[in-house]
Design an enzyme around this catalytic site. Structure first.
Site, PDB file in Angstrom:
ATOM      1  N   CYS A  14      -4.981  -6.009   4.866  1.00 24.16           N
ATOM      2  CA  CYS A  14      -4.812  -4.547   4.874  1.00 24.16           C
ATOM      3  C   CYS A  14      -5.706  -3.880   5.914  1.00 24.16           C
ATOM      4  CB  CYS A  14      -5.146  -4.031   3.475  1.00 24.16           C
ATOM      5  SG  CYS A  14      -5.335  -2.245   3.399  1.00 24.16           S
TER       6      CYS A  14
ATOM      7  N   THR B  10      -3.682   0.478  -4.795  1.00 19.37           N
ATOM      8  CA  THR B  10      -3.959   0.119  -3.403  1.00 19.37           C
ATOM      9  C   THR B  10      -5.355  -0.488  -3.262  1.00 19.37           C
ATOM     10  OG1 THR B  10      -4.825   2.339  -2.973  1.00 19.37           O
ATOM     11  CG2 THR B  10      -2.501   1.981  -2.461  1.00 19.37           C
ATOM     12  N   VAL B  11      -5.554  -1.192  -2.174  1.00 19.10           N
ATOM     13  CA  VAL B  11      -6.880  -1.609  -1.745  1.00 19.10           C
ATOM     14  C   VAL B  11      -7.191  -0.831  -0.466  1.00 19.10           C
ATOM     15  CG1 VAL B  11      -6.898  -3.924  -2.722  1.00 19.10           C
ATOM     16  CG2 VAL B  11      -5.845  -3.572  -0.485  1.00 19.10           C
TER      17      VAL B  11
ATOM     18  N   GLU C 270     -10.328   5.454  -1.222  1.00 17.78           N
ATOM     19  CA  GLU C 270      -9.934   6.063   0.052  1.00 17.78           C
ATOM     20  C   GLU C 270     -10.837   5.531   1.167  1.00 17.78           C
ATOM     21  OE1 GLU C 270      -7.417   7.765   1.377  1.00 17.78           O
ATOM     22  OE2 GLU C 270      -8.627   7.564   3.184  1.00 17.78           O
TER      23      GLU C 270
ATOM     24  N   TYR D   3       3.492   1.841   9.995  1.00 16.29           N
ATOM     25  CA  TYR D   3       4.200   1.788   8.705  1.00 16.29           C
ATOM     26  C   TYR D   3       5.418   2.720   8.718  1.00 16.29           C
ATOM     27  CZ  TYR D   3       0.394  -0.906   6.657  1.00 16.29           C
ATOM     28  OH  TYR D   3      -0.514  -1.903   6.374  1.00 16.29           O
TER      29      TYR D   3
HETATM   30  N1  LIG Z   1      -5.419   5.904   1.546  1.00 14.89           N
HETATM   31  C1  LIG Z   1      -5.678   4.533   1.316  1.00 14.89           C
HETATM   32  C2  LIG Z   1      -4.464   3.694   1.647  1.00 14.89           C
HETATM   33  C3  LIG Z   1      -4.679   2.267   1.266  1.00 14.89           C
HETATM   34  C4  LIG Z   1      -3.355   1.493   1.267  1.00 14.89           C
HETATM   35  O1  LIG Z   1      -2.265   2.071   1.359  1.00 14.89           O
HETATM   36  N2  LIG Z   1      -3.477   0.160   1.134  1.00 14.89           N
HETATM   37  C5  LIG Z   1      -2.298  -0.685   1.104  1.00 14.89           C
HETATM   38  C6  LIG Z   1      -2.550  -2.044   1.702  1.00 14.89           C
HETATM   39  S1  LIG Z   1      -2.495  -2.049   3.436  1.00 14.89           S
HETATM   40  C7  LIG Z   1      -1.907  -0.967  -0.308  1.00 14.89           C
HETATM   41  O2  LIG Z   1      -2.720  -1.392  -1.112  1.00 14.89           O
HETATM   42  N3  LIG Z   1      -0.635  -0.744  -0.575  1.00 14.89           N
HETATM   43  C8  LIG Z   1      -0.034  -1.019  -1.813  1.00 14.89           C
HETATM   44  C9  LIG Z   1       1.097  -0.033  -2.018  1.00 14.89           C
HETATM   45  O3  LIG Z   1       1.110   1.006  -1.364  1.00 14.89           O
HETATM   46  O4  LIG Z   1       1.962  -0.321  -2.807  1.00 14.89           O
HETATM   47  C10 LIG Z   1      -6.880   4.136   2.133  1.00 14.89           C
HETATM   48  O5  LIG Z   1      -6.914   4.379   3.348  1.00 14.89           O
HETATM   49  O6  LIG Z   1      -7.791   3.586   1.541  1.00 14.89           O
END
Ligand SMILES: N[C@@H](CCC(=O)N[C@@H](CS)C(=O)NCC(=O)O)C(=O)O
Length: 324
Positions: free
Chosen positions: A63, A132-133, A148, A195
């Site tokens: 990620c 999310t991570v 975040e 994305y």
């Molecule tokens: N706003 C968050 C976005 C994090 C994010 O979207 N991480 C993705 C991985 S690249 C995730 O875990 N996605 C899972 C999903 O959206 O279902 C940040 O910047 O920390």
């Protein structure tokens, strides 16, 4: 890609369907801040004082958002003060999991839980929304400080300075104003732009995203022709937010997300700049190309239904960069 939204599991098409084919990233939910003395930050509650060993960072090597937090953790010498767990690269119907593998997926070293969603549920048992991570966990309060990344890197930049003795400032006061529009453009059209290109489900949404993306790459190429780093002579958070997307560009975004007007290696300044970062102390350790390539191709069923992992070109990150 399946995630929990309003208590239900949905593929990413669920969100693009509602927005005319255009991917919209959801806002992060946990917005507290670690500060040196535990006072409240710009959002969220107070009570999260910087202490060695108190916080744990859940990341995915794949990620790019988690990657920036890992880079900042290394640059600020926080490795001995903030522990990490690494999720498995395959993100399928259960979302991110704590399966282990031989390429660096560690499992949940705090609780031994099976899924990243369990960390969210531990913090907030009635939680709905995206899982999310990165996730920054507080072992003392048993809750999530923040999910975040843009805010986590700012906490890491300054909150622990007295503990580490590292006072390098990647978000210097005098640049606060100038850095914001740079961050915003790079976020909208590049970090998130890849994305928006890859997850677009209409031609118009794709065309719009990819056109803006390459306009930004051209602009960055030009900016780096007379600036050592994005904001001038020193590395700032703007660079730390940019490089995770650059590192993934030719191996993943170019093919998988159809960002294929050009490759990173076609931009001499950006390519040299990226190699310079690769060769900087602490950066190569944050990169796990196995997880990066595996995650995207294996997890996004709507883009790559047969889960074929491409055999990619070998990228020579160690080639001299000739900058500075
Ligand atoms: N706003 C968050 C976005 C994090 C994010 O979207 N991480 C993705 C991985 S690249 C995730 O875990 N996605 C899972 C999903 O959206 O279902 C940040 O910047 O920390």
């Amino acid at each position: 890609m399946g995630q929990l939204i309003d208590g239900e599991w949905h593929d990413v098409w669920y969100e693009t369907k509602k927005t005319g084919g255009s991917f919209q990233r959801a806002e992060a939910k946990f917005r507290n801040w670690i500060t040196a003395d535990g006072s409240a930050g710009p959002s969220g509650h107070g009570g999260f004082a910087a202490q060695s060993g108190r916080y744990h960072l859940y990341i995915s090597y794949a990620c790019p958002w988690a990657h920036r937090t890992l880079i900042m953790r290394n640059l600020k010498e926080l490795e001995d003060h903030i522990s990490i767990s690494v999720v498995h690269p395959d993100m399928l119907k259960d979302g991110w999991t704590f399966e282990t593998d031989e390429h660096g997926a560690t499992g949940d070293s705090l609780f031994g839980l099976p899924f990243a969603r369990d960390i969210y549920l531990r913090a907030e048992p009635t939680m709905s929304g995206r899982v999310t991570v990165p996730i920054l966990w507080d072992k003392q309060e048993n809750t999530i400080v923040s999910n975040e990344s843009s805010e986590i890197i700012r906490m890491f930049n300054s909150a622990f300075n007295e503990i580490t003795g590292n006072s390098v400032d990647y978000w210097p006061e005098e640049l606060h104003e100038a850095i914001e529009p740079i961050n915003q453009r790079i976020y909208d059209t590049f970090n998130n732009g890849v994305y928006r290109s890859g997850f677009a489900t209409s031609q118009t949404a794709y065309d719009t995203a990819v056109t803006a993306l390459f306009e930004t790459m051209d602009w960055l190429e030009d900016r780096l022709s007379n600036n050592r780093y994005l904001m001038g002579e020193s590395v700032t958070e703007a660079d730390i937010r940019l490089v995770p997307t650059l590192f993934r560009f030719d191996l993943v975004y170019h093919l998988h997300f159809k960002c294929n007007r050009a490759r990173l290696i076609d931009y001499p300044n950006l390519w040299a700049y990226c190699r310079e970062f690769f060769q900087m102390k602490g950066i190569a350790d944050t990169l796990n190309f196995e997880h990066i390539v595996r995650h995207y191709h294996f997890s996004h069923e709507s883009i790559n239904p047969h889960r074929i992992i491409p055999i990619n070109p070998i990228i020579d990150w160690s080639q001299p960069h000739g900058r500075g």
